[in-house]
Design a protein around this motif. Structure first.
Motif, mmCIF file in Angstrom:
data_model
loop_
_atom_site.group_PDB
_atom_site.id
_atom_site.type_symbol
_atom_site.label_atom_id
_atom_site.label_comp_id
_atom_site.label_asym_id
_atom_site.label_seq_id
_atom_site.Cartn_x
_atom_site.Cartn_y
_atom_site.Cartn_z
ATOM 1 N N VAL A 701 -15.495 3.814 3.945
ATOM 2 C CA VAL A 701 -16.515 4.013 4.986
ATOM 3 C C VAL A 701 -17.007 2.622 5.261
ATOM 4 O O VAL A 701 -17.555 1.686 4.502
ATOM 5 C CB VAL A 701 -17.380 4.927 4.687
ATOM 6 C CG1 VAL A 701 -18.362 5.038 5.583
ATOM 7 C CG2 VAL A 701 -16.765 6.462 4.267
ATOM 8 N N GLU A 702 -17.108 2.266 6.645
ATOM 9 C CA GLU A 702 -17.658 0.924 7.058
ATOM 10 C C GLU A 702 -18.723 1.344 7.927
ATOM 11 O O GLU A 702 -18.422 1.781 9.241
ATOM 12 C CB GLU A 702 -16.773 -0.024 7.642
ATOM 13 C CG GLU A 702 -17.626 -1.310 8.073
ATOM 14 C CD GLU A 702 -16.278 -2.447 8.528
ATOM 15 O OE1 GLU A 702 -16.911 -3.643 8.458
ATOM 16 O OE2 GLU A 702 -15.213 -2.098 8.769
ATOM 17 N N ALA A 703 -19.900 1.396 7.605
ATOM 18 C CA ALA A 703 -21.085 2.001 8.548
ATOM 19 C C ALA A 703 -22.088 0.844 8.927
ATOM 20 O O ALA A 703 -22.060 -0.062 8.135
ATOM 21 C CB ALA A 703 -21.841 3.079 7.648
ATOM 22 N N ALA A 704 -22.704 1.050 9.988
ATOM 23 C CA ALA A 704 -23.969 0.082 10.306
ATOM 24 C C ALA A 704 -24.820 0.942 11.201
ATOM 25 O O ALA A 704 -24.709 1.890 11.819
ATOM 26 C CB ALA A 704 -23.055 -1.014 11.104
ATOM 27 N N ILE A 705 -26.028 0.117 11.362
ATOM 28 C CA ILE A 705 -26.853 0.521 12.188
ATOM 29 C C ILE A 705 -27.036 -0.310 13.390
ATOM 30 O O ILE A 705 -27.259 -1.634 13.327
ATOM 31 C CB ILE A 705 -28.484 0.678 11.590
ATOM 32 C CG1 ILE A 705 -28.349 1.349 10.056
ATOM 33 C CG2 ILE A 705 -29.572 0.968 12.403
ATOM 34 C CD1 ILE A 705 -27.990 2.834 10.260
ATOM 35 N N LEU A 720 -29.106 3.493 15.528
ATOM 36 C CA LEU A 720 -28.175 4.390 15.529
ATOM 37 C C LEU A 720 -27.052 4.203 14.523
ATOM 38 O O LEU A 720 -26.536 3.044 14.439
ATOM 39 C CB LEU A 720 -27.378 4.514 16.918
ATOM 40 C CG LEU A 720 -28.575 4.782 18.156
ATOM 41 C CD1 LEU A 720 -28.044 4.478 19.430
ATOM 42 C CD2 LEU A 720 -29.317 6.199 18.134
ATOM 43 N N LEU A 721 -26.669 5.263 13.900
ATOM 44 C CA LEU A 721 -25.621 5.037 12.874
ATOM 45 C C LEU A 721 -24.419 5.197 13.403
ATOM 46 O O LEU A 721 -24.042 6.273 14.020
ATOM 47 C CB LEU A 721 -26.084 6.352 11.704
ATOM 48 C CG LEU A 721 -24.867 6.439 10.605
ATOM 49 C CD1 LEU A 721 -25.002 5.112 9.778
ATOM 50 C CD2 LEU A 721 -25.084 7.710 9.784
ATOM 51 N N VAL A 722 -23.490 4.202 13.359
ATOM 52 C CA VAL A 722 -22.223 4.339 13.471
ATOM 53 C C VAL A 722 -21.281 3.876 12.239
ATOM 54 O O VAL A 722 -21.514 3.374 11.315
ATOM 55 C CB VAL A 722 -21.899 3.243 14.597
ATOM 56 C CG1 VAL A 722 -22.985 3.480 15.834
ATOM 57 C CG2 VAL A 722 -22.275 1.903 14.036
ATOM 58 N N GLY A 750 -18.245 -1.235 21.419
ATOM 59 C CA GLY A 750 -17.701 -1.859 20.309
ATOM 60 C C GLY A 750 -16.468 -1.208 19.675
ATOM 61 O O GLY A 750 -16.324 -1.384 18.350
ATOM 62 N N GLU A 751 -16.126 0.029 20.071
ATOM 63 C CA GLU A 751 -15.309 0.899 19.390
ATOM 64 C C GLU A 751 -15.531 1.437 18.149
ATOM 65 O O GLU A 751 -14.966 1.247 17.137
ATOM 66 C CB GLU A 751 -13.732 0.305 19.639
ATOM 67 C CG GLU A 751 -13.073 0.201 20.736
ATOM 68 C CD GLU A 751 -11.572 0.083 20.347
ATOM 69 O OE1 GLU A 751 -11.085 -0.831 19.575
ATOM 70 O OE2 GLU A 751 -10.569 0.605 21.197
ATOM 71 N N VAL A 752 -16.966 1.856 18.078
ATOM 72 C CA VAL A 752 -17.375 2.549 16.943
ATOM 73 C C VAL A 752 -17.603 4.088 17.268
ATOM 74 O O VAL A 752 -17.815 4.332 18.292
ATOM 75 C CB VAL A 752 -18.566 1.804 16.488
ATOM 76 C CG1 VAL A 752 -18.611 0.178 16.057
ATOM 77 C CG2 VAL A 752 -19.724 1.880 17.489
ATOM 78 N N TYR A 753 -17.508 4.807 16.141
ATOM 79 C CA TYR A 753 -17.810 6.183 15.966
ATOM 80 C C TYR A 753 -19.597 6.439 16.071
ATOM 81 O O TYR A 753 -20.256 5.816 14.963
ATOM 82 C CB TYR A 753 -17.269 6.712 14.852
ATOM 83 C CG TYR A 753 -17.591 8.253 14.584
ATOM 84 C CD1 TYR A 753 -17.162 9.235 15.208
ATOM 85 C CD2 TYR A 753 -18.638 8.686 13.797
ATOM 86 C CE1 TYR A 753 -17.283 10.580 15.058
ATOM 87 C CE2 TYR A 753 -18.988 10.081 13.491
ATOM 88 C CZ TYR A 753 -18.262 10.973 14.178
ATOM 89 O OH TYR A 753 -18.870 12.353 14.073
#
Length: 835
Positions: A701-705, A720-722, A750-753
């Motif tokens: 998992v690669e997560a970011a705010i 926002l969590l992506v 940014g092509e993030v979920y």
């Protein structure tokens, strides 16, 4: 400050801060614990949190208030960013994404208000353009009243009238409250102005040090404890910077008049208490953990995802090996491309032909009081017979089969039998109304509906047959009934299963063949069918069962979820069976027939790992520690909690009373979604827990705010969590609506979920999920669409129109409140309310 039990964590923190301010010589944690009347572990956690956020400081064993943090602003914030005070309002909104207010003091003694917030955010009634009275009832007003001269304060406070049961109406209590505001530099309202809403505000001072107004934020009470630190930091910083718009400030700070209260008698405290917000598992548990090198494993999962996931996939049987591990063309992603497998072959046949054949696979406890125990050999036999029966009813690979049944053996068999022949099961939680059931039948084009004629709640039978018959009226869908009542219904589940002599083999299926469709709700209130597939789902959910839930070969695993939700799919049925464990499932409430039933079952079946929801933990707290203390919980070594944010107070209670203050077990918070299939953020057993934080990004998992524009925000700041990349057990699409699926990946640049959650991440990489960015109802961890509830209400013959909203609930996080318009000629009555 009004009293609100549901906000005791925030209230306790504010009391601690005020108490420290009144004792500049410093206090030890034990003194704070006595003052609060809480355990020493709670006092340590609160103090450590205040230190971490800069509100307090520690010297040796003594704590004192941080003068720098609570002093008026004298630094030079980025005042050049503000052209006028309205810019401060916009800045506060951009930093919080909540309902924010700017209040300016008028010559008449009232407040002139301006507000900012997107549609759907709460807007308290009465806080309009101008407010003339009740300034004592909300944070914006208290932040101003605290700095007024005595004569103006008396005039503007006026008569103290209650707006809610929590409004301050005692003049002495109000003065003490305003003294706390001066001590701390901000004001808090806890449902004092409007039920279900809480807020905080900070004063704005003029060029000569006079108070001229305030800036504040209002949020639903259910999210206030989790968002408090983030919101306070934003409100204070923006209000301090905005003061420079009207010149240098020397705000007036009257000496505190709050007198020290006598310390209550000390409460009993555990011997092993956390002295910081980081709480470690017992060394014995850590040394025996399946995942020893989290950091190395995590790094490898990102640098070499193909090698990482292929290694785990090799543990399973593949009728044809994959030719490529992953194929990415975002938003589309495929895993184990070209491989053929069948999840049930790996979950049943593999174990039934091994030494595990006579090991218990399922222990199913029905609402009628019956217990079904099946070994792997027996479970394979019944699954294969039912699968053959489904084929005789015309079901083939790719057909959708809806399942409308409560948690139990029959629902598990239905899922496994469908998967065995390549049919796609669609579980619909028993209890949803006819309109919701029909909508899902139509949306999936279900060929067969397997339905129970009743469920049981608190020992009482609840009829489901009427809902089923209404839902299928006019549809070309056959019903296979699980008869629990006395009315004969055909074809009947057990009759067709027991009459079947043929054992259907597991069909070799493409790795990307759909396994199930599970409906979850979106911001529009319209449910969407999330699609998961055989291969990737099998690999990913089992990886986290072994590494995050730390499952051992001989474990008894109990997920207390409803089987109709994603947790029930992943961790009642599929992952435990794939790994050869014993899985416990139960139909019924956690307090029936008594509040100690969960712990009696843990003792009876020697449960090793338990997965439950924050709602359940808060319910356990309400019942009290005497119930778990009556049972032998020595087998329980890990309690995992997910479904909604777990507040620190609940975590600490579970740690103390269910994990024996960490001596025997660990409390592992985690976060994920229906769309994600398995744990995504969590606290590994070898990592310290931070109460209130879900944990770190798990392997793969690669997560970011990020901001709404897709820019990553600094550590500690909300956003926002992506997720930056997919993983094998992530959903593949939304059934029949590929555009809705693509929206997940296009909503934020940014092509993030886009997870749809507001969160923050600290400098250690721990994520805290603060709440939803949409308005979906979240009741006890179950995301429920407003349309489903409204459809169920209007299906009643007496109801003409209905609308539902979520309101704060101290136990479930949120409960549903309905507004109903009756049909002409219908009169309101208690009987109608109960219906």
């Amino acid at each position: 400050m009004g009293r609100s039990k549901r906000l005791s964590t925030v209230e306790a923190a504010l009391r601690v801060l005020a108490y420290l301010a009144a004792h500049p010589e410093g206090l030890e944690a034990r003194e704070v614990a006595r003052m609060l009347g809480k355990s020493l572990s709670t006092a340590y956690a609160l103090l450590a949190s205040l230190v971490a956020e800069g509100f307090a400081e520690r010297e040796g064993s003594s704590y004192r208030v941080s003068k720098a943090a609570l002093a008026p602003a004298h630094s030079t914030p980025k005042a050049e960013h503000f052209e006028r005070l309205q810019d401060a309002l916009e800045e506060l909104y951009l930093r919080t994404r909540e309902r924010v207010y700017l209040a300016l003091l008028t010559p008449e003694g009232g407040l002139e208000l301006a507000t900012r917030g997107r549609q759907g955010l709460p807007k308290p009634e009465g806080l309009e353009r101008q407010v003339q009275g009740s300034l004592y009832a909300f944070a914006l007003g208290k932040a101003v009243l605290a700095y007024l001269p005595e004569d103006e304060l008396t005039q503007q406070a006026g008569e103290l009238r209650p707006r809610t049961p929590y409004t301050l109406t005692d003049p002495l209590a109000l003065r003490e409250e305003l003294a706390r505001v001066r001590q701390m530099g901000f004001a808090v309202e806890l449902e004092e102005y409007a039920l279900g809403l809480s807020g905080l505000a900070a004063p704005i001072f003029g060029s000569e040090g006079q108070v001229i107004g305030s800036l504040g934020v209002v949020v639903p009470s259910r999210r206030f404890p989790y968002a408090f630190t983030r919101l306070l930091r934003a409100v204070q910083e923006v209000s301090q910077a905005s003061a420079h718009q009207v010149g240098p400030t020397q705000p007036r700070r009257e000496p505190p008049s709050l007198e020290s209260a006598p310390l209550p008698s000390p409460s009993k405290t555990p011997d092993h208490t956390p002295e910081s917000p980081q709480v470690w598992a017992d060394p014995t548990l850590r040394h025996a953990a399946n995942l020893q090198d989290y950091r190395g494993t995590y790094q490898r999962s990102l640098e070499d995802p193909e090698g990482f996931w292929a290694e785990w996939a090799e543990r399973f049987c593949w009728f044809e090996r994959w030719r490529k591990v992953q194929e990415l063309n975002l938003p589309l992603h495929r895993w184990f491309v070209g491989g053929k497998t069948n999840l049930t072959y790996n979950a049943l046949d593999r174990h039934a032909s091994s030494p595990r054949r006579n090991q218990l696979a399922l222990v199913a406890l029905s609402g009628e009081g019956k217990t079904h125990k099946l070994t792997y050999r027996e479970l394979l036999d019944r699954t294969a017979r039912l699968a053959s029966a489904l084929k005789r009813l015309g079901v083939v690979a790719g057909d959708r089969v809806a399942v409308y049944m409560p948690t139990g053996l029959e629902a598990s068999l239905a899922m496994l039998a469908c998967a065995r022949i390549g049919a796609v099961h669609v579980l619909i939680p028993a209890g949803l109304g006819a309109a919701a059931l029909r909508e899902r039948l139509e949306d999936t084009g279900a060929k067969l509906l397997i339905a129970a004629d009743r469920s049981y709640q608190a020992g009482q039978a609840v009829s489901l047959s009427g809902v089923v018959e209404e839902a299928v009226q006019g549809l070309e869908v056959e019903v296979l009934w699980h008869r629990r009542g006395n009315t004969p219904r055909h074809p009947e589940f057990w009759e067709v299963l027991e009459a079947e002599s043929t054992l259907a083999p597991a069909e070799p299926l493409d790795s990307e063949h759909p396994l199930f469709i599970l409906y979850t709700s979106g911001s529009t209130g319209k449910p969407k069918g999330v699609v998961h597939v055989h291969g990737g789902y099998m690999v990913g959910t089992t990886y986290h069962l072994r590494t995050f839930f730390d499952a051992k070969d001989t474990d008894v695993f109990w997920s207390t979820s409803d089987i109709g939700w994603i947790v029930g799919h992943s961790y009642i049925v599929y992952a435990p069976l794939l790994e050869g464990l014993t899985s416990v499932l139960r139909e019924g409430a956690p307090d029936y027939p008594n509040p100690g039933i969960f712990w009696q079952l843990v003792e009876r079946y020697r449960v090793n790992v338990m997965f439950t929801a924050p709602t359940a933990v808060r319910m356990f707290m309400k019942f009290g520690p005497e119930w778990p203390s009556k049972a032998d919980l020595s087998s329980l070594r890990l309690l995992a909690v997910a479904g909604e944010p777990l507040n620190p107070e609940a975590w600490l209670w579970a740690w103390e009373h269910l994990a024996d203050s960490g001596r025997r077990a660990f409390v592992a918070d985690n976060w994920w979604q229906t769309e994600l299939g398995g744990p995504t953020l969590g606290t590994p057993l070898t990592h310290p827990a931070k109460p209130g934080a879900a944990g770190v990004a798990l392997p793969g998992v690669e997560a970011a705010i990020v901001s709404p524009e897709g820019q990553e925000v600094p550590a500690g700041q909300g956003g926002l969590l992506v997720l930056k990349r997919p993983f094998p057990h992530m959903m593949r699409t939304v059934w029949g609506n590929p555009e809705r699926y693509a929206q997940y990946w296009r909503e934020i640049p940014g092509e993030v979920y886009a997870a749809g959650d507001v969160a923050s991440c600290d400098e250690d990489g721990y994520f805290s999920v603060l709440g939803r960015a949409d308005d979906v109802l979240n009741v006890a961890g179950h995301r429920i669409g407003t349309a489903d509830v409204e459809s169920a209400l209007v299906s009643h013959p007496a109801v003409a129109e209905a609308a539902v909203i979520g309101v704060a609930d101290s136990l479930k996080g949120e409960r549903i409140k309905a507004f109903v318009v009756l049909r002409a000629g219908q009169l309101q009555s208690e009987a109608l309310v109960d219906a």
